[in-house]
Each structure stands twice: as C-alpha cells, then as structure tokens.
Design an enzyme around this catalytic site. Structure first.
Site, short mmCIF file in Angstrom:
data_model
loop_
_atom_site.label_atom_id
_atom_site.label_comp_id
_atom_site.label_asym_id
_atom_site.label_seq_id
_atom_site.Cartn_x
_atom_site.Cartn_y
_atom_site.Cartn_z
N ASP A 1 35.10 34.11 37.60
CA ASP A 1 34.94 34.62 36.25
C ASP A 1 33.62 35.41 36.22
O ASP A 1 32.88 35.47 37.19
CB ASP A 1 34.99 33.48 35.22
CG ASP A 1 35.33 34.00 33.82
OD1 ASP A 1 35.26 35.23 33.58
OD2 ASP A 1 35.66 33.19 32.92
C1 BGC Z 1 36.08 35.31 30.34
C2 BGC Z 1 37.42 35.52 30.98
C3 BGC Z 1 37.75 36.99 31.04
C4 BGC Z 1 36.63 37.71 31.78
C5 BGC Z 1 36.88 39.19 31.93
C6 BGC Z 1 35.01 36.20 30.94
O1 BGC Z 1 33.84 36.15 30.20
O2 BGC Z 1 35.71 33.95 30.48
O3 BGC Z 1 38.42 34.82 30.29
O4 BGC Z 1 38.98 37.19 31.66
O5 BGC Z 1 35.43 37.53 31.05
O6 BGC Z 1 36.77 39.87 30.75
#
Ligand code: BGC
Length: 756
Positions: free
Chosen positions: A312
């Site tokens: 993530d």
């Molecule tokens: C979130 C994810 C998301 C990713 C990309 C992160 O901050 O936890 O769910 O897919 O960002 O945008």
C-alpha cells in the site's frame, strides 16, 4: 482520433514482432505466456527487474511549479522518460488529485504506454492502477454506485457483480485496466474510517459478495477489453484496529484471523483475482508488509494465490519511518522482499528500485527472488492483454455514463436503502404531503457519495456531480416544488438556524431530517466518538419538538449513534453512502414508488462502548443482573423492514442426522401477506450447541433475496454440507465437530445432528 492513430503507428512494429513470436507457441495461452515470460526475464537487466517491481504515482511525472502541479495537468516528457525508460517502472497509479474526463485519461495512459513500448528495450507496457471503488470515481461523467457497505445491504450478489462489471467497462473506457478493489476486510469495528469500504461484519456475506465483485471486474475472460484486474485488499486484518483508528495495531489471534479475516481473500483468490494489496498496519506487533507468514506461508502456500502483491501507499518506507522495525529504508526494502512483496507502491520516488539493486549486488537478496516477482507481474500484464491492447479508447465504449448504467446504479441504491423504523406506517408519504426537509445531508452530493469520489476525500463532489440530484431536489421532483420547503438547520458540526426549522416545520405535515456524515476516508476520517454531533442532535430535537412526524434519513459511512433522537422519529431510513443516484432512490422510497428491501450488513450499536457483533459468544449476552439481555443493539444485523409483510412457515430438513458427505437440505415457505410487491432476504442462521471452542450464538450460513407479489408464496431451499459448520479449532486448523445444531430461518427452528 489523433492520439490513437499516432500510438497505433508507433506500436505497429512491436505488434508485428509479437504476433510472429506468439503464433509459434503452443495453443494454450498460459503456456504461451510462460515461454515468452521466460525469455523476457532472461534478457532483463537487474535494473529492469527492479523497475518492473516499482510503482510510482502520477504526480511524479506531471509538470510542476515548485511543489504544485500545473493546471491543467500535463505529463512532463522528461520525467516520464526518467521513470519508464531510465528506471523501467512497471506501474503507475492514481490521478493528480482530482477527476479527469476520459479524453484526458486517454492522453495520459497513451503517452505513458507509447514511451514504455517505443522507447524501452523490452517494450513492456505499464500497468496503470486506480481506486475505482464505487464506479470509475476518478472519471467525470462515470456511473457512481453505492459504496461497498451499501452494496452489501442489497444482499444481492447479482447487483454487486453488475456494478463491478459496469465499473470495469467505464474504467476501460478511461483507458485504465487495474482496479484497487474490492475491500475484503470485515467491518467489525464501526469507528474505523473505512468501515463503509467493507461488505459489513459477516464473513459469509463478504465471501459471497467479494467473489461476485471479483467476477464482475474480471469476467470470464480477463483479456476482454471490458474487464479490469481486481485487487483484493487490504491483505489482511487491516479492518480490525483495536483503537478503531486507521492504520493502528490489530491484535488478532490466529484462530480468529483464520476463521473470520482470511476466508473472503481465499474466495477471491479462488475466483481468480489477479492482484492483492497489503494491509498498511500491523497485526500482533508485526507490520503486514514484513510478514512472511502472511505474504508467503498463507497467501502463496496455503491459498495458492497466483497473482502479484503490491504494497500500500509508501508502506515499505513506513517500516522505517513509522513502524520502526527497519533501521533504514534499505533494510525496509529487504524485509518486505523477504516477506513476499512483488511491487512497491513507493510512490513518490525511485528509492525502492535503487535499494533493491544494491541489495542484490551486495548478495543480500538473490536475483532469482526478483525473477519470481517479475514473473508474477508479467503474467498479469499478459493475462490482461496489455501487450496486444496497451490502450483502450473512449469511443469504443458507447455505454459509458449511459441511462442504462444510471438505472443500474439507482436500482442498486434502491435495493440497499434500509427501513429501520416505520411507526404507524408513516411511510410511504401520501401524494400531496407537505414536507419540510432539513439537515446537512439534504442538499449536497457529498454525503451521498463519501470518500473516493472525484477526489480522495470526496469533499468536492458538488462541483463535479452538478447534473445529479440531491435528496431535496429529488423529493421536489417527486412531490412537486410547492410541497417541499427547505431549511438546512445545521452543518454536520454546527447549528445554523433552529428557529427557521421550527417555523417551517410548523407549516409542514412532515419533517424529513437528513443527518449523517460528510465525506472522508483513511486517517482524515478518524474520530474519537461514534456519537452524532451535538449540532445534529440539536437539530433532531428541534424537528422532534415540532410535533410533526419525523422521517430520519441517514447518509453515513458508519453507524453514528442515534439512541438519543430515535424516540423523536417516526421512521428511520439508513441510506449508507448510496452514490450519485442516492437522491432519486431515497425519494422513491419515501414516496412509495419503491418498496425498501435493504437489510443491515452490520449491527447498529446503541452505545459507543457496546460494540457487539451479531455472532457474539453466549457470555456476551449476560447482563448486569445475570439475565441474558446484554446484547441490545439499536438495530440488529440482517434487519430491515418493508412496506409489505412476510410470513415464514413449514421449515423442513431432509434428515435428522448427517455424515461428512451428506447434503443438508433446508427449505422454508415465505409468503407476502401484505398488499404490495416486495423483496425479502431469507437468511439461514445456524447455532452450534456445544463445541470445543466456544461457539457463537449463531452464524449466517446462507441467504437468498426473493421477490414476492401480494399473496404469493415461494419455497426457498438451501443446500449445505456439514463442513459449512466448520470452525477453526484449538490447534488453528479447520474442524467440523459432531454434535447438535439448530437451523434458524425467519423465527422458525429445526434441530439436526452431525455424526461420524
Ligand atoms: C489506500 C489504498 C489505495 C491506495 C492507492 C492507500 O492510501 O490505503 O486503499 O488503494 O492508497 O490509492
């Protein structure tokens, strides 16, 4: 279309090589990829491999003035060259902070692919990822559905699959092919600011709907131009922070983790989900990004997951900066790779690639380890057909933003909205009712959609969804402008004018009170208290004191407590975050055009420190007087009223005792005893009388949503196996124990036995 022609010409040579190479291979597509992938990996440099494993955010390649992006956003060719040619990055994600029209997306994606294919040695297309979590929410004009929690309240896998399928279509219409969805964590802690991104608290419901969503995104053939790669996230246990705050520690015993938190991921992996995103937080003191147990032992060896795993946002760095398990950023890279990471969402620089190369050169990571990840990434790129179709074009997707899709969204919203109270059948309202509509959620598209809507936090939705109707506008459309007055009364946090509300309420027949939450997600959505704000409580009291029937409409991503104001209301409609068609859907239910059929996918708590899920243990029922009334939520899981009534009868079971291989068949008759057509979700719960690990009072084991005309009766049959009653035993392994069980459907019960 110019860009298309330009790209086609430049890609022609590459395509010809591919066609010739591919045509010589075996017919089996998978084998064909494998040989191609072997050849590619053999000819890749270490830097190219590390590049494939790197994901950056779009901002990195956009033109900037200092730290700010120049509007309108434009790709900076030099920065792009550095990323895809010098570093050979395998993936790019995100938008530059706001939604774009499809033509803009086409320009962005085709410019990237053009360079990745034309100017690199190996011509490997980039995989572009986006959070299209309730429709393609970063493209203007796209169809926006209810958020996942609302979709869960439909209890209808067909609707969930359809929404995912339309999302996939509109994502491809935006030239993007990878979606960071679905969220497969369970919503069992309602304070958590991403509660609404889940399918609610129950593992069986999440299993069924998660699988439907993956199938909707990926379809029968993922290489079809209308499908996208799904991403099962956030693997795993992220949704259960002890404090309820985002990205804070979860303490999950392995037993519970395996029984509740892993199954939705296993189902999605079985359904073919091509990618997984790692939980940003820690479980039992171990950040998920460093857990070999999670990323390799379970995901690869037990679940047999074949896709690739992405971190993530910035999470490899956070192993050093926040989690403090790595003394340096470089050590963090080693820890994550050792655990099983395939791609790092770095996403603001190329440090991951640099450290990875150094670690291989220093002999701390074997180059073959990189080959494994690169192979998984290339497999997904091949499976998606990116080598043949690196870019898709808006004009090939005529149904984008169509009336057909809009209707599908509205139907999903209508089937999600849950009637929780309807004293003296106050709803539906009569045709010429005079209504005062009030509250911070009455006249804005923001609380209807929540976060991940045009922008990350979803706070600018009113600027984008100008052609969409708020609850106020929709109610005016239904009842006639002259019948609906409006007084906002309060914002989400402060009182505006209660006097105005009082005055206008005195002239109306009914008050429609629209309360809830503004948009948020992740850290910015952290709260300290589930209580509704004082301002909204005061507004509700003012509405209640008017003496007019009050219809409370809740648009919220988590159950804010309504204990203090519930008594003042005559009807309660839980709308969740119903999306862009939420306004008309709510108006259709209030005015009776649609009969509500949503049912709560979570337990609506009454008190902020009494957060007990429906599948609690027997000891959790014991109250202060040693009675059994401790479980006392505002509304239970699976609850939802209708404008008609249903009667259950004749619960039958095919036998009294079942052996391992036997089928357990339960059937029940359900009759619509009211005057209008309606839908009912028939829910089968099973209680295990005694077990070696304390059993829950009941567990949802099957459900089916059916439609019944007035007086119509249908028989619903569920077929289970004894193993459907399995649980994770004392040794952390699944076990089906012998003993007595009770099946419960709609107030009826049948006992049965599982024997050797
Ligand atoms: C979130 C994810 C998301 C990713 C990309 C992160 O901050 O936890 O769910 O897919 O960002 O945008």
């Amino acid at each position: 279309m110019e860009i298309r022609k330009k790209l086609s010409r430049s890609l022609l040579i590459v395509f010809i090589t591919h066609v010739i190479v591919l045509s010589g291979f075996a017919q089996n597509m998978a084998e064909r990829y494998e040989e191609k992938i072997d050849n590619t990996i053999q000819s890749m440099t270490l830097k190219e491999k590390a590049g494939q494993m790197t994901q950056i955010t779009l901002d990195v390649i956009l033109k900037k003035d200092g730290d700010s992006l120049i509007e309108p956003h434009q790709i900076d060719e030099e920065k792009l060259r550095k990323a895809v040619v010098d570093y050979g990055v395998g993936s790019i994600l995100n938008c530059g902070g706001h939604a774009y029209p499809r033509e803009k997306w086409l320009k962005i994606v085709s410019t990237i692919q053009n360079m990745a294919i034309k100017e690199t040695r190996l011509n490997i297309p980039v995989i572009y990822g986006i959070d299209a979590i309730h429709g393609m929410n970063y493209t203007t004009g796209a169809t926006l559905f209810p958020q996942q929690l609302g979709q869960a309240a439909t209890w209808d896998p067909k609707l969930v699959k359809q929404a995912a399928s339309i999302t996939a279509y509109e994502t491809r219409a935006s030239s993007i092919h990878w979606n960071f969805s679905p969220v497969l964590g369970l919503g069992r802690t309602p304070l958590w600011p991403r509660f609404w991104e889940t399918f609610g608290e129950d593992v069986h419901l999440a299993n069924v709907l998660g699988e439907a969503m993956v199938k909707g995104y990926e379809g029968e053939s993922i290489s079809g131009k209308e499908k996208v790669a799904s991403c099962m996230k956030h693997y795993a246990g992220y949704s259960m922070p002890l404090s309820g705050k985002d990205r804070t520690p979860a303490w999950l015993p392995e037993r519970m983790f395996r029984e509740y938190f892993l199954p939705p991921f296993q189902k999605a992996a079985n359904a073919g989900s091509l990618t997984a995103m790692i939980n940003s937080a820690e479980i039992n003191g171990i950040p998920a990004h460093t857990s070999e147990f999670l990323l390799t032992d379970i995901l690869r060896n037990e679940m047999n997951f074949k896709g690739f795993v992405v971190s993530d946002w910035e999470d490899v760095k956070y192993l050093h900066d926040r989690h403090k398990v790595a003394a340096t950023h470089k050590e963090a890279v080693k820890m994550a790779i050792d655990a099983g990471l395939d791609m790092s969402m770095v996403p603001n620089d190329f440090s991951f690639s640099k450290y990875l190369i150094e670690l291989v050169k220093e002999g701390k990571i074997r180059e073959e380890r990189l080959d494994k990840s690169v192979r998984r990434i290339l497999r997904v790129k091949y499976a998606l057909g990116l080598f043949d179709t690196p870019v898709t074009y808006p004009e090939d997707y005529p149904k984008f933003g169509s009336e057909e899709f809009r209707k599908a969204s509205q139907k999903t919203a209508e089937e999600s909205i849950t009637l929780l109270k309807n004293k003296h059948d106050v709803l539906p309202l009569p045709e010429n009712a005079n209504v005062l509509i009030t509250g911070p959620a009455a006249n804005s598209m923001v609380p209807l959609n929540g976060g991940w809507t045009y922008t990350w936090q979803g706070l600018e939705t009113d600027k984008y969804a100008t052609d969409k109707k708020t609850i106020l506008e929709s109610l005016r459309n239904k009842l006639g402008k002259e019948h609906v007055t409006y007084a906002k009364g309060a914002t989400f946090d402060s009182v505006l004018s209660l006097e105005e509300v009082k005055k206008k309420a005195s002239m109306a027949d009914y008050v429609v009170l629209c309360l809830g939450e503004t948009a948020y997600t992740e850290k910015p959505g952290d709260i300290n208290d589930l209580a509704l704000s004082q301002a909204q409580t005061d507004l509700a009291k003012t509405a209640g004191q008017s003496g007019k029937p009050v219809i409370l409409v809740l648009t919220e991503g988590r159950p804010r407590l309504i204990r203090e104001i519930e008594e003042l209301t005559d009807a309660v409609l839980m709308a969740y975050l119903p999306g862009n068609e939420g306004g008309p859907a709510i108006a259709n239910i209030i005015t009776g055009k649609v009969n509500p059929s949503g049912e709560l996918p979570f337990t609506y708590p009454r008190y902020s420190n009494d957060l007990i899920t429906y599948d609690h243990k027997h000891t959790e029922r014991i109250d202060a007087t040693n009675g059994e009334n401790a479980y006392n939520p505002q509304y239970p899981f699976g609850y939802g009223l209708s404008y008609t009534s249903f009667e259950y009868s004749d619960l039958k079971i095919n036998k009294d005792a079942f052996k391992e291989k036997d089928e357990i068949k339960l059937s029940v008759k359900v009759k619509n005893t009211g005057k209008r057509e309606g839908k009912e979700t028939v829910q089968l719960y099973i209680s295990d009388h005694y077990a070696s690990v304390t059993p829950s009072v009941k567990r949802l084991r099957a459900f089916e949503k059916i439609a019944l005309k007035p007086k119509e009766e249908k028989t619903v049959t569920f077929t289970l196996k004894p193993s459907d009653m399995a649980f994770v035993g004392r040794n952390n392994k699944w076990i089906t124990e012998e003993g007595m069980f009770t099946a419960k459907i709609g107030g009826l019960e049948k006992e049965f036995e599982i024997t050797k």
